[in-house]
Design a protein around this motif. Sequence first.
Motif, PDB file in Angstrom:
ATOM      1  N   HIS A 173       0.755  -1.162   0.141  1.00  0.00           N
ATOM      2  CA  HIS A 173       0.357  -0.104  -0.102  1.00  0.00           C
ATOM      3  C   HIS A 173       0.670   1.303   0.099  1.00  0.00           C
ATOM      4  CE1 HIS A 173      -3.155  -2.110   0.816  1.00  0.00           C
ATOM      5  NE2 HIS A 173      -3.194  -2.993   0.989  1.00  0.00           N
ATOM      6  N   GLY A 174       2.021   1.119   0.350  1.00  0.00           N
ATOM      7  CA  GLY A 174       2.502   2.287   0.259  1.00  0.00           C
ATOM      8  C   GLY A 174       2.563   3.513   1.921  1.00  0.00           C
ATOM      9  N   VAL A 175       3.652   3.972   2.301  1.00  0.00           N
ATOM     10  CA  VAL A 175       3.246   5.118   3.170  1.00  0.00           C
ATOM     11  C   VAL A 175       3.381   6.216   2.787  1.00  0.00           C
ATOM     12  CG1 VAL A 175       4.033   2.406   4.580  1.00  0.00           C
ATOM     13  CG2 VAL A 175       5.676   4.342   3.931  1.00  0.00           C
ATOM     14  N   THR A 176       2.468   7.011   4.379  1.00  0.00           N
ATOM     15  CA  THR A 176       3.680   7.960   4.853  1.00  0.00           C
ATOM     16  C   THR A 176       4.334   8.239   6.054  1.00  0.00           C
ATOM     17  OG1 THR A 176       1.571   9.071   6.068  1.00  0.00           O
ATOM     18  CG2 THR A 176       1.110   8.599   3.804  1.00  0.00           C
ATOM     19  N   HIS A 190       5.525  11.049  24.819  1.00  0.00           N
ATOM     20  CA  HIS A 190       6.394  10.314  24.138  1.00  0.00           C
ATOM     21  C   HIS A 190       5.290   9.884  23.145  1.00  0.00           C
ATOM     22  CE1 HIS A 190       8.321   6.148  24.088  1.00  0.00           C
ATOM     23  NE2 HIS A 190       7.871   6.009  23.493  1.00  0.00           N
ATOM     24  N   ASN A 191       5.978  10.006  21.820  1.00  0.00           N
ATOM     25  CA  ASN A 191       5.441  10.490  20.276  1.00  0.00           C
ATOM     26  C   ASN A 191       5.692   8.630  19.892  1.00  0.00           C
ATOM     27  OD1 ASN A 191       5.053  10.087  17.455  1.00  0.00           O
ATOM     28  ND2 ASN A 191       6.226  12.239  16.950  1.00  0.00           N
ATOM     29  N   TYR A 192       4.349   8.327  20.442  1.00  0.00           N
ATOM     30  CA  TYR A 192       4.069   6.438  19.558  1.00  0.00           C
ATOM     31  C   TYR A 192       4.724   6.711  17.946  1.00  0.00           C
ATOM     32  CZ  TYR A 192       3.226   1.630  18.474  1.00  0.00           C
ATOM     33  OH  TYR A 192       3.093   0.219  17.773  1.00  0.00           O
ATOM     34  N   LEU A 193       4.738   6.766  16.896  1.00  0.00           N
ATOM     35  CA  LEU A 193       5.423   6.637  15.344  1.00  0.00           C
ATOM     36  C   LEU A 193       3.385   7.526  14.821  1.00  0.00           C
ATOM     37  CD1 LEU A 193       4.476   2.719  15.436  1.00  0.00           C
ATOM     38  CD2 LEU A 193       6.631   4.154  15.336  1.00  0.00           C
ATOM     39  N   LYS A 194       4.311   8.829  16.224  1.00  0.00           N
ATOM     40  CA  LYS A 194       3.101   9.741  15.011  1.00  0.00           C
ATOM     41  C   LYS A 194       1.426   9.492  15.072  1.00  0.00           C
ATOM     42  CE  LYS A 194       3.280  13.960  12.180  1.00  0.00           C
ATOM     43  NZ  LYS A 194       4.042  14.487  10.768  1.00  0.00           N
ATOM     44  N   THR A 204       5.480  14.540   6.506  1.00  0.00           N
ATOM     45  CA  THR A 204       5.060  13.223   5.682  1.00  0.00           C
ATOM     46  C   THR A 204       6.499  12.636   5.952  1.00  0.00           C
ATOM     47  OG1 THR A 204       4.626  13.165   3.968  1.00  0.00           O
ATOM     48  CG2 THR A 204       2.603  13.296   5.122  1.00  0.00           C
ATOM     49  N   ASP A 205       6.778  10.804   5.677  1.00  0.00           N
ATOM     50  CA  ASP A 205       7.752  10.493   5.437  1.00  0.00           C
ATOM     51  C   ASP A 205       7.850   9.219   4.292  1.00  0.00           C
ATOM     52  OD1 ASP A 205       9.873   9.015   5.915  1.00  0.00           O
ATOM     53  OD2 ASP A 205      10.361   7.940   8.024  1.00  0.00           O
ATOM     54  N   PRO A 206       6.907   9.541   3.495  1.00  0.00           N
ATOM     55  CA  PRO A 206       6.458   8.641   2.917  1.00  0.00           C
ATOM     56  C   PRO A 206       7.319   8.281   1.847  1.00  0.00           C
ATOM     57  CG  PRO A 206       6.485  10.543   1.672  1.00  0.00           C
ATOM     58  CD  PRO A 206       7.461  10.603   2.452  1.00  0.00           C
ATOM     59  N   LEU A 207       6.671   6.647   1.419  1.00  0.00           N
ATOM     60  CA  LEU A 207       7.496   5.471   0.437  1.00  0.00           C
ATOM     61  C   LEU A 207       5.820   5.337  -0.844  1.00  0.00           C
ATOM     62  CD1 LEU A 207       9.820   4.237  -1.240  1.00  0.00           C
ATOM     63  CD2 LEU A 207       9.801   2.759   0.793  1.00  0.00           C
ATOM     64  N   TYR A 208       6.187   5.185  -1.998  1.00  0.00           N
ATOM     65  CA  TYR A 208       5.272   4.283  -2.304  1.00  0.00           C
ATOM     66  C   TYR A 208       4.982   2.406  -2.873  1.00  0.00           C
ATOM     67  CZ  TYR A 208       8.803   3.785  -6.777  1.00  0.00           C
ATOM     68  OH  TYR A 208       9.943   3.383  -7.465  1.00  0.00           O
ATOM     69  N   ARG A 247       8.186  -0.181   9.766  1.00  0.00           N
ATOM     70  CA  ARG A 247       9.170  -0.824  10.258  1.00  0.00           C
ATOM     71  C   ARG A 247       8.895  -1.482  11.586  1.00  0.00           C
ATOM     72  NH1 ARG A 247      13.049   4.057   8.200  1.00  0.00           N
ATOM     73  NH2 ARG A 247      13.444   3.579   6.276  1.00  0.00           N
ATOM     74  N   ASN A 248       7.785  -0.543  12.397  1.00  0.00           N
ATOM     75  CA  ASN A 248       7.542  -1.244  13.881  1.00  0.00           C
ATOM     76  C   ASN A 248       6.013  -2.738  13.665  1.00  0.00           C
ATOM     77  OD1 ASN A 248       8.996  -0.680  15.953  1.00  0.00           O
ATOM     78  ND2 ASN A 248       9.342   1.460  14.652  1.00  0.00           N
ATOM     79  N   PHE A 249       5.962  -2.845  11.970  1.00  0.00           N
ATOM     80  CA  PHE A 249       4.920  -3.701  12.065  1.00  0.00           C
ATOM     81  C   PHE A 249       3.483  -3.517  12.696  1.00  0.00           C
ATOM     82  CE2 PHE A 249       8.908  -5.909  13.477  1.00  0.00           C
ATOM     83  CZ  PHE A 249       9.056  -6.835  11.996  1.00  0.00           C
ATOM     84  N   ASN A 250       3.319  -2.029  11.942  1.00  0.00           N
ATOM     85  CA  ASN A 250       2.562  -1.065  12.245  1.00  0.00           C
ATOM     86  C   ASN A 250       1.867   0.129  11.255  1.00  0.00           C
ATOM     87  OD1 ASN A 250      -0.161  -0.153  13.044  1.00  0.00           O
ATOM     88  ND2 ASN A 250       0.400  -0.070  15.593  1.00  0.00           N
ATOM     89  N   PRO A 251       1.390  -0.781   9.683  1.00  0.00           N
ATOM     90  CA  PRO A 251       1.595  -0.185   8.819  1.00  0.00           C
ATOM     91  C   PRO A 251       0.121   0.102   8.924  1.00  0.00           C
ATOM     92  CG  PRO A 251       1.238  -2.247   8.431  1.00  0.00           C
ATOM     93  CD  PRO A 251       1.366  -2.234   9.673  1.00  0.00           C
TER      94      PRO A 251
END
Length: 775
Positions: free
Chosen positions: A364-367, A655-659, A395-399, A373-377
């Motif tokens: 699906h890609g990511v933002t 504590h910022n949990y993965l945004k 954002t920190d995206p990848l297609y 990477r933390n198994f929570n896409p």
Amino acid sequence: MTSRKHNHSTPDRTVLPPEPSAFGGRIGETYQDSVPDWTPALPLVAPEGAPNVLIILLDDVGFGQLGCYGGPIETPNLDTLASTGLRYNNFHTTALCSPSRAALLTGRNHHSVGLAAITEAATGFPGSYGSIPKSAATVAEVLKQNGYNTMALGKWHLTPYTAYTAAGPFDRWPVAMGFEKFYGFLGGETDQWAPLLVQDNQFIETPTRPGYHLTEDLVDRTITYIRDQQQANTGRPFFTYLALGACHSPLHAPREFIDKYRGRFAQGWDKVREEVLARQKALGILPESARLTPRDPAVSAWSDLSEAQKAVYCRLQEAFAGMLDHADHHIGRLLAALDELGLRDNTLILVASDNGASQEGLEHGVTNTDRYRNFNPETVEEMTLLLDQVGGPETDPLYPMGWSLAGNAPFKKWKQDTHMGGNTDALIISWPARIRARGAIRNQYHHIIDIVPTLLEVGGLPEPTSVNGIKQMPVQGVSLAYTFDDATAKTRKKVQYYEMLGSRALWSDGWTAVAWHKKGTSWDEDRWELYNTDVDTTEFDDVAAKHPEKLQQLIALWEVEARKYQVRPLDDRRYERAADPGRPVAALPKERYTFYTGTSNLHPLAGPSLLGKPHTVTAFASLPDTGAEGVLACFGGAFGGWTLFVQEGRLHYVHNYLKIEEYAVSSTRVVPAGQHRLGVRFTPTGKHLKPDFSTGDVLLLMDDEQVGALKGIKMGAMYSAMTGYGLLVGRNTGTAVSSRYQVPFAFTGTLEKLVVDVKGERDAEGELRLAFSQE
């Protein structure tokens, strides 16, 4: 530095550069009756006519993405550059970044120099130490010792993970590997809007000027370095290695470049693949006989996707396109600067990528890459809400991998794989003074290890046998300079093996055998395929069943090459390699760490390991009567981490949990003026819920007294491990861990030190108080 002539059949002979000359003058009683001899003191001189060299290395850019290779993305400056020289359609890499970079700079195969995978994935075997040996000097070191000025800018990713500290060791940082100047980032990726930068051997502060972008900064620096070198007027040529972050994740680009591509990919990746191949045939990049390989089973048909999926996937692809277009724009500025300086004619410019387009965005890609990477896409629905922000600092995206397949058109697979989609890349070479062909195409088979012998040959330099007193392993590549003048010349390369993350391949005399390996399965189950790639240029028609003897011959030859270049043991682990408890660490573990304000960023690989462990963080701070605010300590950035700070008179921990969520606790009372111990204690409350995160409770402490509490926070492991943002004391540079403040939010009081206790003992504060009182 002793050397061997650049002819693989020639034994060691020459010494280069010459040993210091004996004094040739005459020494009398005084200078009046003496004759000087300046020869021993003269600087090294490059061979007459040796060209300037500029290597521009793109990141994760596939064979079918540049405009001049039939791609759908506008790259007018690279297209123009290609029109002044040559494009290669049969050029190959290792299929991964660090290994390709090691091969590019040393001329040796990646296992030969210990880079089986990225540096962080070192495994402790000779082919995977994650550290280039001194017996494989870089071409920068060779050129430097032969009269060149050398400079590197951008991505390095060749320093062992155990050296990612402000104390080094620096012997595998760029300046110790042959480059006289370095400006860029050490690791595999960095935030392009707020990068973690290194200059020479020093971490430096992240730029904060409005509109900053790393690509523009790197090109500005490159132009400045070359101008400095030229106006010194020494007559020395330069070797410049510019390794852009484009187009590795995060896919960051100015909005106008991304919006330029709005709607251009609505036809979907299946149609784009067809369009790219058609343009490649029209351009002569591939022959009319080339066939489009089938869509990979891991990729859905575009027609089967929902409208929400199409919208998200298109926007992520638009971000990639904008980033590549933006990079081309600034490459154009660099080429224009060379023109202004009158340097283009005798500057050998080489443009390549380190591997094929990346499939690391998965289905699906990511933002936010830290999430997967933390198994929570992220879900498609979550990303739908962020489409207007994609590619920006938020954002920190990848297609998704479907666009990777399109980016590698017409080939199979992608980065990390040994099929052609993973290791076949564009190569542009322009050198007007020497290459007479303009806009021509070359189809000889070559590999990234062949660049070093090419540079040595065109520079008139033999291959070194000893560098800095260390005997050198032979350069393993074959110069491709013979292709400059002869389009019909038969390739001089005879064999090239491949291995990446367990998958294998071998090319020899126009035939390719390849075995894709599924992670976690036995290698005995891998199915070897066979292609006559001199005829079948896209690996479309597997002829293993028709030519079993040929297949077995190539498999046997792969085993020979594997023994020769220390490929075994095969290893299909990825992130798990970095989690091996037997691996060396960057810094010696302790029960208590002391840190100080004004110091450099402490890389996550060098800092204390806190995941799932009881720990206490205590700042020894003084506040004036007028009050103070700012960050006492933080770790990570906007996409995950923690921060301890004073704001509006109170102590806060976020504590910022993965945004996904910011877990925040504030002190129940104001921090009064004076000297205090301000801290937070984390207590784990259960086992790791997933491989890389845990839960716990937090106590906020002021002078040993509890002033706040929060239960059930989630804590991730991969926060900024790739981008490098670790522990900072007294400020938050880079991106803000918490949305409650803006960077750098430096502490305005006096911060004497920060202590991190990982013993988890309840009486730790008493010992900390004693340490504070003794200073």
